[in-house]
Design a protein around this motif. Sequence first.
Motif, mmCIF file in Angstrom:
data_model
loop_
_atom_site.group_PDB
_atom_site.id
_atom_site.type_symbol
_atom_site.label_atom_id
_atom_site.label_comp_id
_atom_site.label_asym_id
_atom_site.label_seq_id
_atom_site.Cartn_x
_atom_site.Cartn_y
_atom_site.Cartn_z
ATOM 1 N N PHE A 1 0.840 -1.196 0.000
ATOM 2 C CA PHE A 1 0.000 0.000 0.000
ATOM 3 C C PHE A 1 0.882 1.256 0.000
ATOM 4 C CE2 PHE A 1 -2.302 3.418 2.094
ATOM 5 C CZ PHE A 1 -3.538 3.404 1.455
ATOM 6 N N MET A 2 1.918 1.259 0.836
ATOM 7 C CA MET A 2 2.779 2.431 0.925
ATOM 8 C C MET A 2 3.569 2.636 -0.368
ATOM 9 S SD MET A 2 2.133 3.873 3.800
ATOM 10 C CE MET A 2 3.475 5.071 3.852
ATOM 11 N N ARG A 3 3.974 1.564 -1.030
ATOM 12 C CA ARG A 3 4.677 1.711 -2.312
ATOM 13 C C ARG A 3 3.730 2.285 -3.372
ATOM 14 N NH1 ARG A 3 6.928 -3.193 -0.732
ATOM 15 N NH2 ARG A 3 5.846 -4.468 -2.283
ATOM 16 N N ASP A 4 2.473 1.833 -3.382
ATOM 17 C CA ASP A 4 1.491 2.410 -4.303
ATOM 18 C C ASP A 4 1.309 3.902 -4.034
ATOM 19 O OD1 ASP A 4 1.008 0.096 -5.686
ATOM 20 O OD2 ASP A 4 -0.952 -0.321 -4.792
ATOM 21 N N TRP A 5 1.223 4.253 -2.759
ATOM 22 C CA TRP A 5 1.039 5.660 -2.389
ATOM 23 C C TRP A 5 2.232 6.491 -2.868
ATOM 24 C CZ3 TRP A 5 0.002 7.359 3.412
ATOM 25 C CH2 TRP A 5 -0.362 8.715 3.428
ATOM 26 N N ALA A 6 3.446 5.985 -2.646
ATOM 27 C CA ALA A 6 4.646 6.699 -3.079
ATOM 28 C C ALA A 6 4.668 6.846 -4.603
ATOM 29 C CB ALA A 6 5.895 5.967 -2.590
ATOM 30 N N ASP A 7 4.278 5.791 -5.321
ATOM 31 C CA ASP A 7 4.226 5.869 -6.784
ATOM 32 C C ASP A 7 3.246 6.954 -7.229
ATOM 33 O OD1 ASP A 7 6.036 3.811 -6.969
ATOM 34 O OD2 ASP A 7 4.551 2.273 -7.464
ATOM 35 N N ALA A 8 2.105 7.046 -6.546
ATOM 36 C CA ALA A 8 1.106 8.054 -6.900
ATOM 37 C C ALA A 8 1.645 9.461 -6.677
ATOM 38 C CB ALA A 8 -0.171 7.828 -6.095
ATOM 39 N N VAL A 9 2.367 9.673 -5.584
ATOM 40 C CA VAL A 9 2.940 10.993 -5.303
ATOM 41 C C VAL A 9 3.942 11.375 -6.392
ATOM 42 C CG1 VAL A 9 4.450 12.249 -3.697
ATOM 43 C CG2 VAL A 9 2.544 10.887 -2.812
ATOM 44 N N ARG A 10 4.666 10.389 -6.933
ATOM 45 C CA ARG A 10 5.650 10.652 -7.991
ATOM 46 C C ARG A 10 5.037 10.619 -9.383
ATOM 47 N NH1 ARG A 10 7.977 6.205 -6.302
ATOM 48 N NH2 ARG A 10 8.538 5.628 -8.432
ATOM 49 N N GLY A 11 3.712 10.429 -9.483
ATOM 50 C CA GLY A 11 3.067 10.386 -10.778
ATOM 51 C C GLY A 11 3.306 9.101 -11.534
ATOM 52 N N LYS A 12 3.632 8.023 -10.841
ATOM 53 C CA LYS A 12 3.955 6.743 -11.472
ATOM 54 C C LYS A 12 2.896 5.676 -11.211
ATOM 55 C CE LYS A 12 8.027 8.224 -12.841
ATOM 56 N NZ LYS A 12 8.343 8.425 -14.277
ATOM 57 N N PHE A 13 1.745 6.067 -10.692
ATOM 58 C CA PHE A 13 0.730 5.094 -10.290
ATOM 59 C C PHE A 13 -0.315 4.937 -11.381
ATOM 60 C CE2 PHE A 13 -3.369 4.163 -8.156
ATOM 61 C CZ PHE A 13 -3.037 2.948 -7.575
ATOM 62 N N ASP A 14 -0.600 3.706 -11.755
ATOM 63 C CA ASP A 14 -1.622 3.408 -12.750
ATOM 64 C C ASP A 14 -2.751 2.648 -12.076
ATOM 65 O OD1 ASP A 14 -3.197 2.705 -14.855
ATOM 66 O OD2 ASP A 14 -1.685 1.505 -15.906
ATOM 67 N N VAL A 15 -3.881 3.298 -11.903
ATOM 68 C CA VAL A 15 -4.997 2.686 -11.191
ATOM 69 C C VAL A 15 -5.538 1.473 -11.940
ATOM 70 C CG1 VAL A 15 -6.815 4.056 -12.264
ATOM 71 C CG2 VAL A 15 -7.113 3.227 -9.917
ATOM 72 N N HIS A 16 -5.240 1.372 -13.226
ATOM 73 C CA HIS A 16 -5.753 0.265 -14.030
ATOM 74 C C HIS A 16 -4.788 -0.920 -14.095
ATOM 75 C CE1 HIS A 16 -9.003 2.859 -15.198
ATOM 76 N NE2 HIS A 16 -8.163 3.756 -15.667
ATOM 77 N N ASP A 17 -3.654 -0.824 -13.409
ATOM 78 C CA ASP A 17 -2.703 -1.938 -13.384
ATOM 79 C C ASP A 17 -3.290 -3.044 -12.505
ATOM 80 O OD1 ASP A 17 -0.640 -3.705 -13.170
ATOM 81 O OD2 ASP A 17 0.820 -2.280 -12.373
ATOM 82 N N MET B 1 9.737 2.490 -0.648
ATOM 83 C CA MET B 1 8.877 3.560 -1.158
ATOM 84 C C MET B 1 9.639 4.889 -1.241
ATOM 85 S SD MET B 1 8.256 2.641 2.185
ATOM 86 C CE MET B 1 6.921 1.515 1.954
ATOM 87 N N ASP B 2 9.534 5.521 -2.407
ATOM 88 C CA ASP B 2 10.178 6.811 -2.685
ATOM 89 C C ASP B 2 9.080 7.832 -2.933
ATOM 90 O OD1 ASP B 2 11.470 9.023 -3.701
ATOM 91 O OD2 ASP B 2 12.591 7.931 -5.242
ATOM 92 N N PHE B 3 8.939 8.796 -2.027
ATOM 93 C CA PHE B 3 7.883 9.798 -2.148
ATOM 94 C C PHE B 3 8.336 11.031 -2.937
ATOM 95 C CE2 PHE B 3 5.623 7.226 0.791
ATOM 96 C CZ PHE B 3 4.298 7.633 0.765
ATOM 97 N N GLY B 4 9.461 10.933 -3.651
ATOM 98 C CA GLY B 4 9.846 12.039 -4.530
ATOM 99 C C GLY B 4 11.328 12.304 -4.598
#
Length: 439
Positions: free
Chosen positions: A144-160, A371-374
Motif C-alpha cells: 500500500f505504501m509503495r502504491d502511495w509513493a508511486d502516486a505521489v511521484r506520478g507513477k501510479f496506474d490505477v488500471h494496473d 517507497m520513494d515519495f519524490g
Amino acid sequence: MKTGHSSFQPPKAWLFDYELDFDVVARGLAQVLQRHQVYAGRLVDVTDNVYQIELSNEGVPLAKGTSSLTLDELAPAFVAGGTEVKHPAFAEFLHDPHQSPVSEVVSRRKPLITASLITLADKSSAIAVRFPHSLFDTAAIGMFMRDWADAVRGKFDVHDDAATNDTVKCFNALADPANHIPFEGDITGPNPTALAFPSAEALGAMIGKMGELLPQCAYVECHLPADRLEDLVASLRKDDPRLSQNDCISALIVKSAAECRSPGAMRVVFSADLRLRVSPASPEARASAQMPLNLPPLDASSATLSSIASAFRDVVLDKDAVGRTLGVIYGGFERGLGARICPAINLFGTGPGSTADFFVSQWTRSGFYAMDFGKGTPRKFVVIADAGPAEPGSPNFAATWPAPPGVGGVVVGISLYTSELELFRGKMAEFAGGKHSVR
C-alpha cells in the motif's frame, strides 16, 4: 467480522530527509484509494454483532502537523529503542492517538485507516499511519505504501491489475480443497495447529488476562549487523544446509529470549509467507500473505541454535502441517467461526513446567524501505509500539525487518516482560559485537 476480532496493528512511521508537499501527498492518497476502495469504506453492524465493510468511499483522513524536532533529534529515539521509544513526538505523529473499540468505530463511522504528515523543524518529513490488522498484514502495508509513493511521484496506474490478479490467484489457490486437509476434530478445542476458534467467553477471558498483564511488558528494537548474520547462517548451515536466513534469525531470537527467563517448554508460533507457497507464486498478492504455524514444544534455553533453526525449516516444508492449518481455517469458516480466528497461544505462561508460546514474524519482504515519495527512500522506518496506555507491547512477540539503507543487517523488534528486556538487549549486543556464540 464479529465482536472481539482484534484490529490491533501498532502505528508505523516513515522518516524522510526531505520536505513533502501536503497537497501532493493527499492527492496521491486519493488516487491509491481508487484501487483500494475497501480501505476508504466504513465498518457497519449488519446483525447480531456481525460486521462488514460498506464501500462508502468516505476516504482516509490525512492530518497535517509540524514538530519542533529535527530528523537527527527524532531518529535516534527510534534506533535506540528501550525507554527512548516513549518519545513525546508520538502524540504529534498520530491522527488518532489511541486505538478505538469496534463499537466506537461503528457508531461514529470512524475511518479504517488514519494517517499524518508531519513537517519537522529542519524541513524533513514523517508519515505516520495506523492500519487495522483485520485488513492489513505487514506485506500488504508495504505494498500500500509503495502504491502511495508511486502516486505521489506520478507513477501510479490505477488500471494496473497485476496485484489484483495475484491476490485473486492466492485466494483461489488457498480455497482449493487439494491444498488443505479437512479438519474433523473439535474446532473450538485443543488441536495440533497454531490456530483455534475460542468461544466468546474464552475470548473475553483472554482479553481480560491481557489487560491485566500487558502493563508488565515493554518493547525494544535491536540491530543485528550483516556480517554477524552471515557468520550465523554459515555456521548453522554446516549442520543443516536447508536453512534460510529467517530460520537462523528466528532461532537466535527464540533462544536468546528463552535464556532470559526460567527454564521450561516453549511452543513457538511463526508466520509463513503464503504468497510464495502457492503455485505459481503470487508475490504481489495483497491479502492472505501470512499463515501461523507452530513448532512442537521445546526447551529453547537448552536446545542448540541449529536444532531450533531446523525445527523452523521442518515445519515450513511439512505439507501436512500446512494442510492441517488450512483445514482448521476453512473448517472454522464453514461453521461461521472464521471471524474469531486467532492464534491459540498463551503469551503469558511462564515458569518451570509451563508452556509459554512465543510468536515470531518475518517482515523481511515488506519493502518498508522501498517507497520513494519524490526525493529518495526513507531514512528510517519505525514501529510506534508505545502509542499510549492502551497499547503497550504484547509480550512474547518478535518481528524482524531490514535495517535502514546503508546500515545493513536486520532490525529485531521484540516485546517481553520488563524484567527480561535488559537481559535480551544485552544478549543482542553481545551477538552484534561478536561475543555471542553462533552455535
